[in-house]
Design an enzyme around this catalytic site. Structure first.
Site, PDB file in Angstrom:
ATOM      1  N   ARG A 541     -92.273 -22.369  -0.727  1.00  0.00           N
ATOM      2  CA  ARG A 541     -91.565 -21.280  -1.316  1.00  0.00           C
ATOM      3  C   ARG A 541     -92.363 -20.871  -2.479  1.00  0.00           C
ATOM      4  O   ARG A 541     -93.001 -21.253  -3.029  1.00  0.00           O
ATOM      5  CB  ARG A 541     -90.116 -22.050  -1.895  1.00  0.00           C
ATOM      6  CG  ARG A 541     -89.325 -22.815  -0.743  1.00  0.00           C
ATOM      7  CD  ARG A 541     -88.418 -22.057  -0.027  1.00  0.00           C
ATOM      8  NE  ARG A 541     -87.750 -20.916  -0.804  1.00  0.00           N
ATOM      9  CZ  ARG A 541     -86.860 -20.417  -0.101  1.00  0.00           C
ATOM     10  NH1 ARG A 541     -86.552 -20.438   1.189  1.00  0.00           N
ATOM     11  NH2 ARG A 541     -86.065 -19.481  -0.958  1.00  0.00           N
ATOM     12  N   VAL A 542     -91.632 -19.484  -2.682  1.00  0.00           N
ATOM     13  CA  VAL A 542     -92.243 -18.803  -3.850  1.00  0.00           C
ATOM     14  C   VAL A 542     -91.162 -18.482  -5.059  1.00  0.00           C
ATOM     15  O   VAL A 542     -91.611 -18.073  -5.883  1.00  0.00           O
ATOM     16  CB  VAL A 542     -93.085 -17.252  -3.345  1.00  0.00           C
ATOM     17  CG1 VAL A 542     -94.137 -17.537  -2.523  1.00  0.00           C
ATOM     18  CG2 VAL A 542     -92.016 -16.441  -2.849  1.00  0.00           C
ATOM     19  N   ASP A 543     -90.159 -19.275  -4.679  1.00  0.00           N
ATOM     20  CA  ASP A 543     -89.131 -18.890  -5.849  1.00  0.00           C
ATOM     21  C   ASP A 543     -88.965 -20.333  -6.495  1.00  0.00           C
ATOM     22  O   ASP A 543     -89.710 -21.274  -6.134  1.00  0.00           O
ATOM     23  CB  ASP A 543     -87.682 -18.230  -5.174  1.00  0.00           C
ATOM     24  CG  ASP A 543     -87.492 -19.389  -4.093  1.00  0.00           C
ATOM     25  OD1 ASP A 543     -88.056 -20.430  -3.628  1.00  0.00           O
ATOM     26  OD2 ASP A 543     -86.426 -18.790  -3.302  1.00  0.00           O
ATOM     27  N   ASP A 544     -88.008 -20.492  -7.180  1.00  0.00           N
ATOM     28  CA  ASP A 544     -87.517 -21.772  -7.813  1.00  0.00           C
ATOM     29  C   ASP A 544     -86.750 -22.938  -7.060  1.00  0.00           C
ATOM     30  O   ASP A 544     -85.830 -23.289  -7.315  1.00  0.00           O
ATOM     31  CB  ASP A 544     -86.971 -21.578  -9.109  1.00  0.00           C
ATOM     32  CG  ASP A 544     -87.889 -20.809 -10.022  1.00  0.00           C
ATOM     33  OD1 ASP A 544     -88.911 -20.909 -10.063  1.00  0.00           O
ATOM     34  OD2 ASP A 544     -87.452 -19.964 -10.928  1.00  0.00           O
ATOM     35  N   VAL A 545     -87.341 -22.995  -5.663  1.00  0.00           N
ATOM     36  CA  VAL A 545     -86.441 -24.023  -4.921  1.00  0.00           C
ATOM     37  C   VAL A 545     -87.765 -25.034  -4.492  1.00  0.00           C
ATOM     38  O   VAL A 545     -88.894 -24.702  -4.254  1.00  0.00           O
ATOM     39  CB  VAL A 545     -85.971 -23.314  -3.687  1.00  0.00           C
ATOM     40  CG1 VAL A 545     -85.626 -24.224  -2.618  1.00  0.00           C
ATOM     41  CG2 VAL A 545     -84.856 -22.211  -3.957  1.00  0.00           C
TER      42      VAL A 545
END
Ligand code: 6R9
Length: 675
Positions: A541-545
């Site tokens: 993931r590149v997001d805050d997940v």
């Protein structure tokens, strides 16, 4: 490019080299639906060149009450030209429950086994045929109607992995009710939040369940969730409770008069016939909540026809399904994998499957292979985290069992590290079974990037090539499409049938999260590399997940839960490499002003307990790191990059810390490690 950190566990240097090995289909190509790379290439090309023709032809295999108009597909992915809208099979009417059940029975397949149910404890099992399941589904559908559930009503399902769970999903679908299955490992708070979002009047549950040696009081969790929901002004009129006698005594279960009903008392009295509601192609089928980068879980909405065609077609081709197969997917119906590859995909194909209530390591690490031999499983679909957990017990639990029926092995949920791939391939599959590493998401509804076992040469750790109808692209930081070998953000260029249509009650968030990041594209949230052969390698993931054991946990959700503890002033959560879970949860906690560091050891336990209570055990932090101060920029933004480096003990690679408002916090944080 920015990835949110830890790549999955990679301990064995040799295994890393293994990535360069290639595994052609070999004997798996014999008699396969797609039996050569050339055939795959041709079909993929057709699916992109003329999606209307390609999917229209596939859709002819289903039962429709009304056929669709042309074009089969209409969509807008570009927010700059209007609202994002996705439609498939416009004008058509069908019912997915009919296609999962009645269709096979009408074809003389009623006596086929739908489920071999294997309970948590040894020697608890039963068999359900397609005809028996249809009877149960109709009875339940009739009961739901009798308590006011109608086409378009929401129904929340919080149940263990017993045949009644997929039956409940199919019963809702039969009468056009929208199911929202909540994984029965989520806490009362999480369940309450989901109920408050979809506002059902009926909840389906069970008295209890045993997971391994541990009993879980599901009804008690539902009761406290409903209390919370009522405090917010929403009421539940009916709670239908399956009496799971193997897990709890009926007499031990508290009942609310007039609201709670025993399943076994009410449902079997209903008639075993229930005509289906013919649903419009774009009428909703279900909502499923998943974590995002901001606090509140998102209710991903899928509709009827496109989802049906997508789930069914991927199951058929990716597992090269044959009528003689015995399929076992270890996922719970509370996740998208359980929706698409326990309930809908297999049943649409009339598959015979194993439904397992327990955990693969109970009573010992041989359980999974026991089940494979007991039911003669040919297709096994599981997650890298389960593979690593089983691997950690050593080969002997596996090799004690025959496993000779296994034909194809599948994996899903996170990137598979070469070491686990190698073990799955060599030890579990004795080198004879192709591994289908399927990349997809709750939002995509069905497999997107995946090998086809008879056609694709495998590379360990790569999800390989796009499924039919899927047009991926890799974007640079600037949002430019890159050609050939590259690394960047994975996006999808055009609509595929099983794509989600919106987020429950929040089309704007849907557009912002998935379509505004790079206008014109569906943004997956994943980083990926494409190699010179056009193979896709998912990076994370590149997001805050955070991807914990294949389950998505939002850092913001865990931070929100921690700050519910009265002594927590602020929290920052980052992923950290974990040998079994892939990624673990690493939490930095700032305590209320005036607290001395380190505080009494008990506080860590309390903080962990708070998270488990607010979200559920899957979000349990692995590490709590005291943070008298957090590294913040002058504008107050937490620099998570620094926190990730400290968590992974890479403080020699902190990079530029000069933009920190107070650079000394880094030293303080380092001095607090292990405290
Ligand atoms: C089906 C499912 C989706 C996220 C996805 C990605 C990760 C799933 C993967 C994989 C690498 C695979 N993911 N499968 N990463 N290789 N084969 O897991 O859905 O729970 O929504 O998670 O999981 O990061 O974006 P969901």
């Amino acid at each position: 490019m920015a990835s949110n950190g830890a790549t999955p566990a990679q301990h064995d240097g040799h295994a890393d080299e293994y990535k360069n090995h290639q595994f052609p289909p070999g004997p798996a190509a014999e008699g396969a639906l797609v039996s050569s790379r050339q055939q795959y290439d041709e079909m993929h090309r057709e699916s992109i060149a003329d999606p209307d023709k390609f999917w229209g032809k596939i859709a002819e295999d289903f039962v429709w009450n009304k056929l669709w108009q042309n074009p089969v597909r209409r969509f807008n992915f570009d927010v700059r030209t209007g609202p994002v809208k996705i439609e498939w099979f416009v004008g058509a009417e069908t019912n997915i429950s009919y296609n999962c059940l009645d269709r096979h029975i009408e074809a003389g397949q009623g006596d086929r086994v739908a489920f071999y149910w294997e309970g948590n404890d040894l020697n608890e099992d039963c068999t359900v045929t397609y005809s028996q399941l249809l009877d149960q589904v109709c009875q339940l559908a009739n009961y739901l109607k009798s308590v006011g559930v109608k086409r378009g009503s929401d129904v929340t399902i919080y149940m263990p992995m017993i045949p009644e769970l997929p039956a409940a999903m199919l019963a809702c679908a039969r009468i056009g009710a929208v199911h929202s299955v909540v994984f029965a490992g989520f806490s009362a708070d999480s369940l309450a939040g989901r109920i408050l979002d979809s506002r059902p009047s009926v909840v389906l549950t069970a008295s209890a369940v045993k997971r391994g040696a541990k009993p879980i009081n599901l009804k008690g969790i539902v009761d406290s969730a409903i209390k919370k929901v009522e405090a917010q002004g929403h009421s539940i009129s009916t709670v239908l409770v399956y009496d799971h006698a193997l897990a709890a005594k009926r007499t031990d279960v508290a009942f609310v008069e007039g609201r709670d009903v025993w399943w076994q008392d009410a449902v079997p009295r209903q008639p075993t016939e229930c005509p289906v509601e013919w649903m419009g192609a774009e009428e909703p089928l279900f909502k499923l909540y998943t974590s995002g980068s901001t606090g509140k879980p998102k209710g991903v909405e899928h509709t009827t026809a496109g989802y049906m065609v997508g789930a069914s077609t991927t199951f058929k081709y990716v597992f090269d399904h044959r009528q003689s197969d015995i399929y076992w997917c270890t996922a719970d119906c509370g996740w998208i994998t359980g929706h698409s590859y326990v309930t809908y995909g297999p049943m649409l194909n009339g598959a015979t499957q194993v439904l397992f209530e327990g955990v693969p390591t109970y009573p010992d690490a041989g359980r999974a292979w026991d089940i494979v031999d007991k039911y003669k499983v040919t297709l096994l679909y599981t997650a890298p985290t389960a593979i690593r957990a089983l691997q950690s017990f050593g080969d002997k639990f596996v090799t004690q069992h025959s496993r000779k029926t296994l034909r194809i092995l599948g994996t899903v949920g996170e990137p598979i590290n070469p070491e686990a791939w190698k073990w799955y391939h060599e030890v579990v599959g004795e080198g004879r079974c192709p591994i289908v590493d399927t990349w997809w998401q709750t939002e995509t509804g069905a497999h997107m990037i995946t090998p086809l076992p008879g056609a694709t040469t495998l590379k360990p750790g790569s999800a390989t090539l796009p499924f039919f109808g899927v047009e991926p692209a890799v974007l640079s930081e600037k949002g430019e499409e890159m050609e050939g070998e590259c690394e960047g953000y994975l996006v999808i260029k055009t609509a595929w049938p099983s794509c989600m249509r919106t987020l429950s009650g929040d089309h704007e968030r849907f557009e912002t999260t998935y379509f505004k990041v790079y206008p014109g594209y569906y943004f997956t949230g994943d980083g990926c590399r494409r190699d010179a052969d056009g193979y896709y390698w998912l990076i994370g993931r590149v997001d805050d997940v955070i991807n914990v054991s294949g389950h998505r946990i939002g850092t913001a959700e865990v931070e929100g839960a921690l700050t519910q503890h009265p002594q927590c002033a602020e929290a920052a959560v980052v992923p950290v490499e974990h040998p079994i879970k892939g990624q673990g949860i690493y939490a930095y906690v700032t305590l209320m002003v005036g607290t001395e560091y380190p505080p009494p050891a008990q506080l860590k336990k309390e903080l962990v307990a708070t998270v488990r209570e607010v979200i559920g055990p899957i979000a349990t932090p692995d590490v709590i790191h005291w943070a008298p101060g957090l590294p913040k920029t002058r504008s107050g933004k937490i620099m998570r990059r620094i926190l990730r480096k400290i968590a992974s003990k890479e403080e020699d690679q902190l990079g530029d810390t000069s933009t920190l408002a107070d650079p000394s916090v880094v030293q303080t944080l380092l001095s607090m490690r292990g405290q």
